[in-house]
Motif scaffolding. Structure first.
Motif, short mmCIF file in Angstrom:
data_model
loop_
_atom_site.label_atom_id
_atom_site.label_comp_id
_atom_site.label_asym_id
_atom_site.label_seq_id
_atom_site.Cartn_x
_atom_site.Cartn_y
_atom_site.Cartn_z
N TYR A 166 0.79 -1.16 -0.15
CA TYR A 166 -0.42 0.03 -0.20
C TYR A 166 0.55 1.22 0.09
CZ TYR A 166 -2.86 4.00 1.60
OH TYR A 166 -3.92 4.97 2.08
N SER A 191 -6.57 -3.58 -8.97
CA SER A 191 -7.34 -2.19 -8.34
C SER A 191 -8.50 -2.63 -7.96
CB SER A 191 -6.66 -0.59 -8.72
OG SER A 191 -6.98 -0.59 -10.28
N TYR A 194 -12.26 -3.75 -4.12
CA TYR A 194 -13.33 -3.09 -3.49
C TYR A 194 -14.53 -2.30 -4.33
CZ TYR A 194 -9.38 -3.71 -0.28
OH TYR A 194 -8.50 -4.58 0.16
N PRO A 208 -5.07 -6.04 -2.23
CA PRO A 208 -5.87 -4.59 -1.46
C PRO A 208 -5.34 -3.21 -1.43
CG PRO A 208 -5.38 -6.40 -0.14
CD PRO A 208 -5.17 -6.72 -1.49
N GLY A 209 -4.10 -3.35 -1.51
CA GLY A 209 -2.64 -2.13 -2.05
C GLY A 209 -3.53 -0.76 -3.10
N SER A 211 -6.16 -1.61 -4.84
CA SER A 211 -7.65 -1.15 -4.45
C SER A 211 -7.38 -0.49 -3.33
CB SER A 211 -8.63 -2.41 -4.45
OG SER A 211 -8.24 -3.67 -4.95
N LYS A 212 -7.67 -0.23 -2.35
CA LYS A 212 -7.95 0.98 -1.45
C LYS A 212 -7.66 2.16 -2.11
CE LYS A 212 -6.17 2.44 2.93
NZ LYS A 212 -5.88 2.08 4.62
N LEU A 215 -10.05 3.02 -3.82
CA LEU A 215 -11.52 3.77 -3.94
C LEU A 215 -10.72 4.80 -2.65
CD1 LEU A 215 -14.15 2.80 -2.51
CD2 LEU A 215 -12.93 1.91 -0.62
N GLU A 216 -10.31 5.56 -2.22
CA GLU A 216 -9.83 6.09 -1.46
C GLU A 216 -9.40 7.49 -1.54
OE1 GLU A 216 -7.77 4.92 2.49
OE2 GLU A 216 -9.17 3.83 2.82
N ASN A 217 -9.06 7.67 -3.24
CA ASN A 217 -7.93 8.82 -3.26
C ASN A 217 -7.99 9.27 -4.87
OD1 ASN A 217 -5.88 6.54 -1.66
ND2 ASN A 217 -5.55 9.80 -1.95
#
Length: 236
Positions: A166, A191, A194, A208-209, A211-212, A215-217
């Motif tokens: 991440y 990516s 999620y 996860p890295g 994909s987060k 989602l968040e950025n």
């Protein structure tokens, strides 16, 4: 066949529908050279990815015509050689660069082949599709020298396919986003974990890295163009 990714996203509102369309396009709408390229990299662990992603790249290059492209994490050269082939088929001039350790160094979710001269392997694979060699830089993406290379380029397109850890992937995203020209494309590999994408058995949603980060950025900071399988395309 649809000629723009905007049309595809409008016609097929879910990620699974987009993915099915890209598979259909690969099988029935792409030049034979592109399908032969995919076949070459599908054997002997030369490359990962999926057929639908070759169709995605074909559409991206036809629509946006990037001239300066950078890949973070080259592995054995599948993507950069595809870029070269696409530019040749479209009769376009292109500058292709890649940053990679060119070694078996992995991350928390990936392991790679041992006892392979990755740098020469990439050069050999790439040479089958272009007489103009790429600009290859050996190192990790968070090395100071690599960061300077990323920051020095006004990139039309950057593909982040390096470390899935991440913190490293987030650093790649932040630095590459700033180094893009206005309207430039940023594609994040692995990516879609999620998202609402439900991959078929032969496909993969991501790690996860990255994909987060989507989602968040990226979804909040960039214009979302389209998601094709585990790849997500954004525009600055």
């Amino acid at each position: 066949f649809w000629t723009s990714l905007t049309d595809v996203k409008s016609k097929y509102p879910t990620r699974n529908e987009v993915y099915r369309y890209m598979n259909y396009l690969f099988n029935f709408g792409l030049p034979t050279e592109i399908k032969a390229h995919r076949k070459y990299f599908s054997i002997e662990s030369r490359g990962y990815g999926e057929d639908a992603l070759h169709a995605m790249w074909w559409m991206l290059f036809r629509e946006f015509k990037p001239k300066s492209c950078l890949e973070i994490g080259v592995y054995r050269g599948q993507v950069i050689s595809l870029w070269a082939l696409l530019a040749k088929l479209n009769d376009e001039q292109i500058k292709i660069s890649g940053i990679s350790p060119f070694s078996s160094a992995g991350d928390e979710v990936s392991e790679y082949l041992q006892n392979l001269d990755y740098l020469n392997d990439v050069k050999m694979n790439y040479a089958q599709y272009s007489d103009c060699p790429p600009h290859l830089f050996q190192g990790f993406s968070n090395d100071e020298a690599s960061i300077n290379i990323i920051q020095s380029g006004n990139w039309d397109l950057v593909y982040i396919d390096g470390s899935h850890d991440y913190e490293v992937a987030l650093s790649d995203y932040e630095i590459c986003k700033k180094a893009l020209v206005k309207g430039g494309l940023l594609i994040l590999d692995d990516s879609s974990l999620y998202t609402d994408y439900n991959p078929p058995k032969f496909a993969f949603a991501g790690h996860p890295g990255p994909s987060k980060i989507v989602l968040e950025n990226a979804m909040k900071e960039m214009d979302f163009v389209i998601g094709v399988g585990h790849n997500n395309v954004f525009r600055k």
